[in-house]
Design a protein around this motif. Structure first.
Motif, PDB file in Angstrom:
ATOM      1  N   ASP A  14      35.429  24.522   7.304  1.00 26.85           N
ATOM      2  CA  ASP A  14      36.198  24.826   8.517  1.00 26.85           C
ATOM      3  C   ASP A  14      36.954  26.143   8.396  1.00 26.85           C
ATOM      4  OD1 ASP A  14      35.418  22.221   9.281  1.00 26.85           O
ATOM      5  OD2 ASP A  14      37.225  21.361   8.421  1.00 26.85           O
ATOM      6  N   SER A 209      31.648  24.240  17.970  1.00 23.00           N
ATOM      7  CA  SER A 209      30.476  23.467  17.572  1.00 23.00           C
ATOM      8  C   SER A 209      30.014  22.623  18.753  1.00 23.00           C
ATOM      9  CB  SER A 209      30.810  22.569  16.384  1.00 23.00           C
ATOM     10  OG  SER A 209      29.676  21.818  15.989  1.00 23.00           O
ATOM     11  N   LEU A 216      27.012  26.759  15.296  1.00 24.13           N
ATOM     12  CA  LEU A 216      28.195  27.391  15.848  1.00 24.13           C
ATOM     13  C   LEU A 216      27.753  28.213  17.042  1.00 24.13           C
ATOM     14  CD1 LEU A 216      30.374  28.541  12.804  1.00 24.13           C
ATOM     15  CD2 LEU A 216      30.770  26.643  14.385  1.00 24.13           C
ATOM     16  N   ASN A 237      23.567  25.623  10.437  1.00 25.90           N
ATOM     17  CA  ASN A 237      23.472  25.284   9.013  1.00 25.90           C
ATOM     18  C   ASN A 237      22.441  24.199   8.715  1.00 25.90           C
ATOM     19  OD1 ASN A 237      24.627  22.686   9.374  1.00 25.90           O
ATOM     20  ND2 ASN A 237      26.682  23.358   8.818  1.00 25.90           N
ATOM     21  N   ASN A 246      29.666  21.699  11.713  1.00 27.28           N
ATOM     22  CA  ASN A 246      29.924  23.104  11.400  1.00 27.28           C
ATOM     23  C   ASN A 246      31.231  23.527  12.043  1.00 27.28           C
ATOM     24  OD1 ASN A 246      29.418  25.570  10.212  1.00 27.28           O
ATOM     25  ND2 ASN A 246      27.363  25.766  11.070  1.00 27.28           N
ATOM     26  N   HIS A 247      31.873  24.487  11.425  1.00 25.03           N
ATOM     27  CA  HIS A 247      33.156  24.988  11.926  1.00 25.03           C
ATOM     28  C   HIS A 247      33.390  26.335  11.267  1.00 25.03           C
ATOM     29  CE1 HIS A 247      37.515  23.840  13.209  1.00 25.03           C
ATOM     30  NE2 HIS A 247      37.398  25.164  13.139  1.00 25.03           N
ATOM     31  N   GLY A 248      33.804  27.315  12.049  1.00 23.34           N
ATOM     32  CA  GLY A 248      34.072  28.633  11.497  1.00 23.34           C
ATOM     33  C   GLY A 248      34.419  29.606  12.588  1.00 23.34           C
ATOM     34  N   TYR A 261      31.257  30.096   8.007  1.00 18.83           N
ATOM     35  CA  TYR A 261      30.837  28.733   8.320  1.00 18.83           C
ATOM     36  C   TYR A 261      30.784  27.938   7.022  1.00 18.83           C
ATOM     37  CZ  TYR A 261      26.136  30.025   6.651  1.00 18.83           C
ATOM     38  OH  TYR A 261      25.071  30.433   5.888  1.00 18.83           O
TER      39      TYR A 261
END
Length: 440
Positions: A14, A209, A216, A237, A246-248, A261
């Motif tokens: 994250d 997401s 993303l 991913n 996923n998180h970023g 990510y």
């Protein structure tokens, strides 16, 4: 640093990248190896000089919901897990926005970007606020300090929302500022979670997401309050890899744009490691989708240095990366048909050599097999050599065709059992891969 770009022992999913001064800071959740749940009770901070992304510094713990051997808890009303924080700078102070599972989220402050952060307050919401703004609902907060000094928070799980924060105290949600569904759940948006706002020029980006949680995606607007237009996918991913949530976010570092990510390890979606890819922001504001690579902050990998197994960006057939200890990582459950890929190596130019060699370190699993070395495409790429795999722990070695230029490398595995008894050996592990190196 190649992917994953933090040390083997660190699990930071994250990741929210922020540049403050001449350093880039990554704020994220904190996972554990082989865990059966997301995140723990600690937030950590890592940073690197914007001109030297090969050397990351750990600043230790920055916030806690439980006491540990070095710290008291920073919260009195909850000891639950900390998820997906964000940090922004306002008037020389750095504000941490935290979501605490099923509890009141909070804001903390520090005079240094690395923290530690001191609690200010839980979020303060108007008495007549919508239910989504009540305690426990500030899920995955992403915060934007606009050029005019106004501050906005974007949140949500299974549905998005935003509100304006009182810039004088950084904790109070302003009355009548709540906007639901800032990113629709309907297609093509398909909002799921992981809001992360950014402003580039006069364009507002919201990275998030979607329902297909391994991606993303992004949306853009000319206003922080929308409406937002769907942009597309930045990274996924789960392409040829064991995917998961996923998180970023995006970040420009020393003139280059990146997407931060995470990827899954340890055969679970709950042990996630920080990764990064170079991206482009085109003149029209769009961001073309990029593939997952082994590169991280590098432009290419050297095939003549040892490549650890956990730099793999392609894992097909059921094999996965796992942690033996805080130093050693291997790819395990390698059976016939498994493919392990690395992108990209620069072999350079050599007009004198017709052959070179590859040496791989493996752990045998009591069976026999072969490892094909394939360039550029796992299914129809050029096979430049084959290594025999024995039943015991060993270093395997073979001569391969000499290669020049930039290529991806795939290791394709197959067993040597056939005939009437072949079916009894199907699915048996051939080996565990620790890494390899090319040499001349």
């Amino acid at each position: 640093m190649p992917n994953p770009y933090l040390p083997n022992w660190e699990y930071i999913p994250d990741g929210e990248p922020r540049v403050f001064g001449n350093r880039v800071y990554v704020y994220g959740s904190h996972d554990l190896a082989g865990s059966d749940r997301f995140c723990d009770y600690t937030l950590k901070v890592w940073s690197a000089d914007i001109h030297d992304l090969n050397n990351w510094t750990c600043h230790g713990d920055s916030f806690h919901t439980r006491m540990d051997r070095d710290h008291e808890s920073d919260t009195t009303w909850s000891d639950r897990e900390l998820y997906a924080p964000d940090v922004v700078e306002k008037d020389g102070n750095y504000y941490l926005y935290a979501y605490i599972v099923g509890s009141k989220g909070c804001v903390a402050v520090s005079d240094k970007p690395e923290g530690p952060f001191k609690l200010i307050s839980t979020y303060r919401v108007p008495n007549n606020s919508a239910q989504l703004l009540e305690e426990g609902q500030f899920i995955d907060p992403g915060v934007l300090v606009d050029d005019d000094g106004k501050v906005y928070i974007y949140c949500g799980y299974l549905g998005s929302y935003m509100a304006e924060i009182n810039a004088d105290n950084m904790v109070e949600i302003l009355p009548n500022s709540f906007i639901p569904d800032i990113i629709p759940v309907d297609e093509p948006f398909g909002f799921f979670e992981a809001c992360s706002p950014r402003k580039v020029g006069d364009t507002y980006y919201l990275i998030y997401s979607p329902k297909m949680g391994s991606r993303l995606d992004y949306a853009t607007s000319k206003s922080p309050t929308g409406p937002f237009q769907y942009g597309g996918t930045i990274v996924d991913n789960g392409v040829d890899y064991p995917g998961g949530n996923n998180h970023g976010s995006i970040c420009q570092i020393d003139g280059q744009w990146y997407i931060f990510y995470h990827r899954m390890t340890n055969n679970t979606v709950m042990s996630r490691r920080a990764c990064v890819e170079r991206i482009e922001l085109l003149p029209d504001g769009s961001i073309p989708q990029v593939e997952m690579t082994s590169l991280g902050f590098e432009q290419s990998l050297s095939p003549y240095r040892f490549t650890p197994a956990d730099w793999a960006c392609v894992l097909k057939g059921g094999c996965f990366i796992t942690e033996r200890n805080v130093i050693d990582r291997s790819i395990v459950q390698i059976t016939t048909g498994c493919v392990i890929g690395f992108k990209y190596f620069d072999f350079g130019v050599d007009y004198s050599s017709k052959t070179m060699e590859i040496t791989a370190k493996v752990r045998g699993c009591g069976n026999k097999g072969k490892m094909k070395i394939v360039l550029d495409h796992s299914e129809n790429g050029e096979v430049i050599g084959t290594c025999d795999i024995g039943p015991d722990d060993k270093v395997i070695h073979t001569i391969v065709k000499s290669i020049t230029g930039k290529h991806s490398v795939f290791l394709v595995f197959e067993d040597e059992y056939s005939g009437y008894f072949g079916e009894f050996f199907a699915g048996r592990a051939l080996c565990e891969l620790e890494g390899f190196v090319f040499h001349k």
